[in-house]
Design an enzyme around this catalytic site. Structure first.
Site, PDB file in Angstrom:
ATOM      1  N   LYS A   1      41.649  26.590  42.304  1.00 52.46           N
ATOM      2  CA  LYS A   1      40.589  26.933  41.382  1.00 52.46           C
ATOM      3  C   LYS A   1      39.709  25.641  41.129  1.00 52.46           C
ATOM      4  CE  LYS A   1      42.226  31.635  40.696  1.00 52.46           C
ATOM      5  NZ  LYS A   1      43.294  31.268  41.445  1.00 52.46           N
TER       6      LYS A   1
ATOM      7  N   GLU B   1      39.118  27.328  30.624  1.00 52.63           N
ATOM      8  CA  GLU B   1      37.550  27.242  30.840  1.00 52.63           C
ATOM      9  C   GLU B   1      37.093  28.119  29.653  1.00 52.63           C
ATOM     10  OE1 GLU B   1      36.287  28.314  34.558  1.00 52.63           O
ATOM     11  OE2 GLU B   1      36.559  30.361  34.496  1.00 52.63           O
TER      12      GLU B   1
ATOM     13  N   GLU C   1      33.066  34.858  44.322  1.00 57.92           N
ATOM     14  CA  GLU C   1      33.116  35.762  43.146  1.00 57.92           C
ATOM     15  C   GLU C   1      32.403  34.907  41.888  1.00 57.92           C
ATOM     16  OE1 GLU C   1      36.749  37.622  41.997  1.00 57.92           O
ATOM     17  OE2 GLU C   1      37.400  38.095  43.715  1.00 57.92           O
TER      18      GLU C   1
ATOM     19  N   GLU D   1      35.450  31.919  41.676  1.00 59.18           N
ATOM     20  CA  GLU D   1      36.186  31.244  42.914  1.00 59.18           C
ATOM     21  C   GLU D   1      35.754  32.017  44.212  1.00 59.18           C
ATOM     22  OE1 GLU D   1      40.331  32.840  42.351  1.00 59.18           O
ATOM     23  OE2 GLU D   1      39.535  35.025  41.556  1.00 59.18           O
TER      24      GLU D   1
ATOM     25  N   ASN E   1      37.693  33.697  47.260  1.00 58.98           N
ATOM     26  CA  ASN E   1      39.040  34.464  47.837  1.00 58.98           C
ATOM     27  C   ASN E   1      38.881  34.170  49.281  1.00 58.98           C
ATOM     28  OD1 ASN E   1      40.411  35.322  45.619  1.00 58.98           O
ATOM     29  ND2 ASN E   1      38.881  36.670  45.240  1.00 58.98           N
TER      30      ASN E   1
ATOM     31  N   ARG F   1      40.284  35.195  51.889  1.00 60.18           N
ATOM     32  CA  ARG F   1      41.097  36.477  52.611  1.00 60.18           C
ATOM     33  C   ARG F   1      40.271  37.743  52.635  1.00 60.18           C
ATOM     34  NH1 ARG F   1      42.260  39.270  48.087  1.00 60.18           N
ATOM     35  NH2 ARG F   1      42.809  37.963  46.111  1.00 60.18           N
TER      36      ARG F   1
END
Length: 664
Positions: A118, A206, A281, A294, A296, A298
């Site tokens: 990330k 963060e 996202e 992030e 993903n 998949r």
């Protein structure tokens, strides 16, 4: 690439079943791999062939890429679909598949690498002009200097702070820290969880945005250079930072914002050379501004809502792209029709603080209503243990409007049955029927504003315990009458002359409930916990159905009996009724102050010693179950007089872990 004729699914549960369903429609033979705990699982029975991975823990089975490749060679597969979780975002495994001449149904290893961390993903997105939040990285082997870290957080980020595992997803290793006092403990806890779940304890910190919306965009790319977005999903209803309800499209994203989100997601896909299904996202503030979270790399758990509103089969698209085919026209020019909402049905005890639950599944069914889809990982007789994620199934509803989808889903869940394992079903129904959710005014803070226990009980009738306890008692009597060798025609509980009351004692939700009833010429009289129920009329009583009228309202109850437990369902809700032990063995009661295991699990930490003076709320030990840590705390001020467990020890539900004695 050549067509895929045989596919190994390197996953388990509902996603394995989901992939098998589409593969079989494409005339692709399916191979499952399974751990010892999953030997009798639904997905194993659905596959054409299956290969055992000896062991139970994920690290010994589903995370063993070498064993999975060995199974692939033994069965002669062309491709491996990793599902989500486990090896789905493992670039090393993707490379090993390529080296073995087996298609990895996913993006190139380089794309996984670029988004696998990330931290690096945020750098890539920042370079591409996508807004990101400032953060701090702590490597897996780094020593933590408490004062130095606190100073950096204060200067560079500010509170509240989100602590998050750098690798993996699903909310694992995630903590929110509101002030300096909880910072170090949160970082250390996140590192432990990250090591257990992903094999790497690197975390990053963060700035945490209080109660934003969680919006994600489905992207798809092929090997011909086409990258498209398939619109957004709203994933704001979460608990413990893990999604439980998702929908498409978002109720607050208009056409202009949808185009902006889509452009950003497609740009992210192109920047990393993406191929296949992926998800960008974002967190979004009330002003519509969004920040990168992030990508993903998949298929996502929530992909069915996108399928229902676009009419596309995302698993089919994955397999076609993996074969080297371009995205079809319907994907390149997709449109949205209607609205879809998905809920995740988890094995967990909401009133107990979302503790994971275990057991044997009995009588799982969802009514066949219009627009309802069920992606299940369990069936009758399935064993739910502590080794894997607690999700049992996904129930999804489509409607022409959001309100229609919401109402359909609420009704389907309310009429569903899943016995033998405690689930979050009542919470899901409560959310779907709650006015704020119905209006679409939701964010990630929804379950902090709305008490989950209150939502879980919103649909339960006020007299549910009394009615269901009486129904269970009458059904048990009907079982006895059915096996009677004389006067079998006499209805259950009937007495020709006045006599003593029949009595039953049950355990319902941890409370003892006493039921007394008598059937005579004038009908049925019933007393539950000392209170006589008004206007009781017994229409019929069989071992699996009791039809009662109580207080002028007719209450037909369905009963499923397993051993000493009766599962009672009616319009009032669902209740588990356990026949109580009337005469327990002397000395079988636990000593006062005993701390019992709230679920089966493994002890990971015991920070106190025998003789320690502790305050209420002090951590006595930490358990791990279903990849989550759970703290067992002192219930009162007192002294630790016994510690019956040690780190690494496995314990069963209800086992005595420690004893904390309060002062006289």
């Amino acid at each position: 690439m050549s067509p895929i004729t045989k596919l190994l699914i390197a996953n388990r549960g509902e996603i394995a079943s989901r992939v098998i369903r589409t593969a079989r429609e494409m005339d692709i033979a399916c191979v499952a791999v399974y751990s010892d705990a999953d030997a009798d699982a639904l997905f194993v029975r659905e596959a054409d062939e299956a290969v055992r991975l000896p062991g139970t823990a994920p690290a010994d089975t589903y995370l063993r890429g070498d064993l999975i490749l060995e199974a692939a060679r033994a069965t002669g597969v062309d491709a491996i679909h990793p599902g989500y979780g486990f090896l789905s975002e493992n670039s090393g495994f993707a490379r090993d598949c390529a080296a073995a001449g087996i298609i990895f149904v996913g993006p190139p290893p380089e794309a996984i690498d670029s988004m696998g961390s990330k931290i690096e993903a945020k750098k890539t997105m920042a370079a591409a002009g996508v807004p990101v939040l400032p953060g701090i990285t702590i490597d897996t082997e780094a020593e933590i200097d408490a004062s130095a870290l606190s100073a950096r957080v204060a200067a560079e980020i500010g509170y509240p702070v989100l602590v998050k595992a750098a690798f993996g997803g699903g909310g694992r290793g995630m903590r929110i820290v509101r002030d300096e006092a909880g910072l170090i403990e949160a970082v250390e806890g996140a590192r432990r969880e990250a090591v257990t779940a992903f094999g790497d304890g690197t975390v990053f910190l963060e700035r945490f945005l209080d109660s934003p919306r969680h919006i994600e965009v489905q992207i798809f790319a092929d090997t011909q250079g086409n990258v498209v977005h398939l619109f957004e999903r709203e994933c704001s209803i979460q608990r413990r930072y893990q999604k439980i309800i998702e929908e498409a499209p978002s109720p607050v994203v208009d056409d202009a914002l949808r185009e902006e989100l889509g452009r950003a997601a497609v740009a992210a896909g192109k920047a990393i050379g993406y191929v296949g299904a992926g998800t960008a996202e974002f967190v979004m503030g009330s002003d519509g501004g969004f920040y990168f979270l992030e990508v993903n790399t998949r298929l996502q758990v929530e992909h069915p809502v996108t399928e229902l509103v676009t009419g596309l089969d995302l698993v089919r698209l994955q397999l076609e792209v993996a074969e080297g085919n371009p995205l079809p026209d319907e994907a390149l020019h997709a449109t949205v029709t209607g609205h879809a909402i998905e809920v995740r049905l988890y094995a967990e005890d909401v009133p107990a603080g979302f503790l994971p639950a275990t057991g044997t599944v009995h009588g799982f069914s969802v009514p066949d209503l219009p627009g309802i889809r069920v992606d299940a990982g369990v069936s009758e007789g399935s064993e739910v243990g502590v080794h894997y994620d607690p999700m049992l199934a996904k129930v999804i509803a489509w409607g022409a409007t959001r309100d229609q989808a919401r109402r359909r889903l609420a009704r389907a869940l309310a009429e569903s049955s899943l016995h033998g394992v405690v689930t979050n079903r009542e919470l899901l129904v409560g959310i779907l029927r709650e006015p704020e959710f119905a209006a679409g005014t939701i964010d990630t803070g929804y379950l902090t504003r709305h008490d989950p226990v209150t939502l879980s009980r919103a649909g339960r009738g006020a007299n549910i315990v009394a009615v269901h306890a009486l129904a269970a008692a009458l059904a048990a009597q009907a079982v006895r009458r059915a096996s009677a060798r004389v006067l079998g025609h006499v209805r259950s509980g009937y007495r020709n002359a006045p006599s003593g009351w029949q009595e039953a004692v049950f355990d319902i939700e941890g409370e003892e409930v006493d039921v007394r009833y008598r059937v005579g010429r004038s009908g049925l009289r019933a007393i539950v916990d000392g209170t006589e129920l008004p206007g009781v009329v017994l229409h019929s009583a069989t071992p699996d159905r009791v039809d009662l009228l109580v207080g002028g309202v007719r209450r037909p109850c369905a009963i499923r009996r397993v051993g000493d437990t009766a599962y009672v369902d009616s319009a009032l809700g669902s209740t588990t009724v356990v026949e109580a032990e009337r005469f327990p063995e002397p000395g079988s009661r636990n000593a006062p102050g005993s701390l019992l295991a709230p679920m089966p699990g493994t002890v990971v930490r015991v920070p106190v010693e025998v003789g320690a003076e502790v305050k209420e709320g002090t951590t006595i030990l930490v358990l791990e179950a279903m990849k989550m840590e759970h703290t067992v705390s002192a219930p009162v001020d007192g002294t630790v007089t016994e510690l019956r467990v040690r780190p690494g020890q496995t314990v069963d539900l209800g086992a005595v872990l420690a004893v904390v004695e309060a002062p006289e």
